[in-house]
Scaffold this active site. Sequence first.
Site, PDB file in Angstrom:
ATOM      1  N   HIS A  17      -4.666 -15.992  19.780  1.00  0.00           N
ATOM      2  CA  HIS A  17      -3.624 -16.287  20.773  1.00  0.00           C
ATOM      3  C   HIS A  17      -4.053 -17.414  21.709  1.00  0.00           C
ATOM      4  O   HIS A  17      -3.307 -18.385  21.923  1.00  0.00           O
ATOM      5  CB  HIS A  17      -3.326 -15.020  21.579  1.00  0.00           C
ATOM      6  CG  HIS A  17      -2.268 -15.189  22.619  1.00  0.00           C
ATOM      7  ND1 HIS A  17      -0.931 -14.938  22.369  1.00  0.00           N
ATOM      8  CD2 HIS A  17      -2.323 -15.604  23.917  1.00  0.00           C
ATOM      9  CE1 HIS A  17      -0.234 -15.194  23.460  1.00  0.00           C
ATOM     10  NE2 HIS A  17      -1.061 -15.590  24.418  1.00  0.00           N
ATOM     11  N   GLU A  18      -5.234 -17.294  22.261  1.00  0.00           N
ATOM     12  CA  GLU A  18      -5.689 -18.283  23.236  1.00  0.00           C
ATOM     13  C   GLU A  18      -5.987 -19.635  22.597  1.00  0.00           C
ATOM     14  O   GLU A  18      -5.843 -20.676  23.241  1.00  0.00           O
ATOM     15  CB  GLU A  18      -6.925 -17.761  23.980  1.00  0.00           C
ATOM     16  CG  GLU A  18      -6.671 -16.502  24.812  1.00  0.00           C
ATOM     17  CD  GLU A  18      -5.568 -16.680  25.844  1.00  0.00           C
ATOM     18  OE1 GLU A  18      -5.383 -17.808  26.328  1.00  0.00           O
ATOM     19  OE2 GLU A  18      -4.891 -15.690  26.154  1.00  0.00           O
ATOM     20  N   HIS A  21      -2.852 -21.734  22.774  1.00  0.00           N
ATOM     21  CA  HIS A  21      -2.710 -22.436  24.051  1.00  0.00           C
ATOM     22  C   HIS A  21      -3.681 -23.619  24.142  1.00  0.00           C
ATOM     23  O   HIS A  21      -3.314 -24.707  24.608  1.00  0.00           O
ATOM     24  CB  HIS A  21      -2.993 -21.474  25.215  1.00  0.00           C
ATOM     25  CG  HIS A  21      -1.975 -20.394  25.377  1.00  0.00           C
ATOM     26  ND1 HIS A  21      -0.612 -20.637  25.417  1.00  0.00           N
ATOM     27  CD2 HIS A  21      -2.122 -19.045  25.526  1.00  0.00           C
ATOM     28  CE1 HIS A  21       0.028 -19.500  25.584  1.00  0.00           C
ATOM     29  NE2 HIS A  21      -0.854 -18.517  25.643  1.00  0.00           N
TER      30      HIS A  21
END
Length: 369
Positions: A17-18, A21
């Site tokens: 997920h990170e 980003h």
Amino acid sequence: MKWLYGLICLFFLVLIHELGHFFAAKLFGVKVESFSIGYGPVLLHKTIRGTDWRLSLFPLGGYCGMKGEKELQNALETGTALQADSDSLFGVHPFKRALVGFAGPFFNFIFAIISFSIIGMVGYSYYTFSNRILLADEKNPEIHSAAREAGLLSGDEILFINNKEIKNFSDIISEISVNPDKTIQVEVSRNGEKKIFSVHTDLDKETGTGKIGVMADSDSLIKKEAETYSFFPSLLYGTKEVFNMIEMTFKSIGILFKGVKLTNAVSGPARITDMLGTTVKEGFSEGFKTGLVSVLELLALISVSLFIMNLLPFPVLDGGLILFALIETVFRKRLPPKVQYYTQFIGIAFIALLFILGLSSDIIYFLRK
């Protein structure tokens, strides 16, 4: 050991997920000041190309710290307009900011597709029963049987539910469980004759699933081999499975408003870690293929949940960042810092509510266990 396995799996999902980003921020020229797996005190860290890579104490989340995230607070405290450098989160075009926010959940979405695609290529076997049913109240009179009330009989073979073909008892469970408190059309074969019945399903408030009061014929146990696919068809299979899971997730969310016990329906981080660890330990004990398929399926389920939850339009979540950025894009005007700041309390309250609910659910689950 299963808790360690579970934490490693959560660590991996947070990392996916990170990284979404991180790569989006880099693509659009936003400086990433820190990248952490876990929250709280930093255990290990190393600065590489201007980014402080961290491993923090509590591995139940993570963050990608981008330049400019604190500028909102500074603008509010000084009473000035929000000023941002060109390489900060609030300095880039709001549409790019929205894409940075979307990239995290999107990576979870892509990971879920990859997971199901691998399952489609590897294949797996499973045991189930035939589509021949027995009425549950014949063995347990206290069980309500909506199937009997609709006219079904023991020995009927269910062929279709709502026009979807039924091949075995697993298909029956899949279709009925996601349609609680609804009228469904059930086509059966009885002594070679086809009949159609309208059955109103019951809602099991303990589990949030639908039931019609039928059982599998224990004498009809069969071993099934799932269809395997080559590379490109497996990608199509994986994509279809993810969209099916998204549809089922939204149906499940709708069921929550029908009086289901939330402590049973919502899992907190401890129970999720326990489930992941148990799946890894028991799955691989039965063989590499079984373990791989079991773990990937559960990871894909959690990834889809992360995808949906993070896109909810609440401040603090990625969906809140996306919403504000899109509003700025449409109206070509930056939202006042006070509006953005105070609406964050809504997001904080929402996250706190979920945390309390998940924690309560976990405590009840482990006490019962």
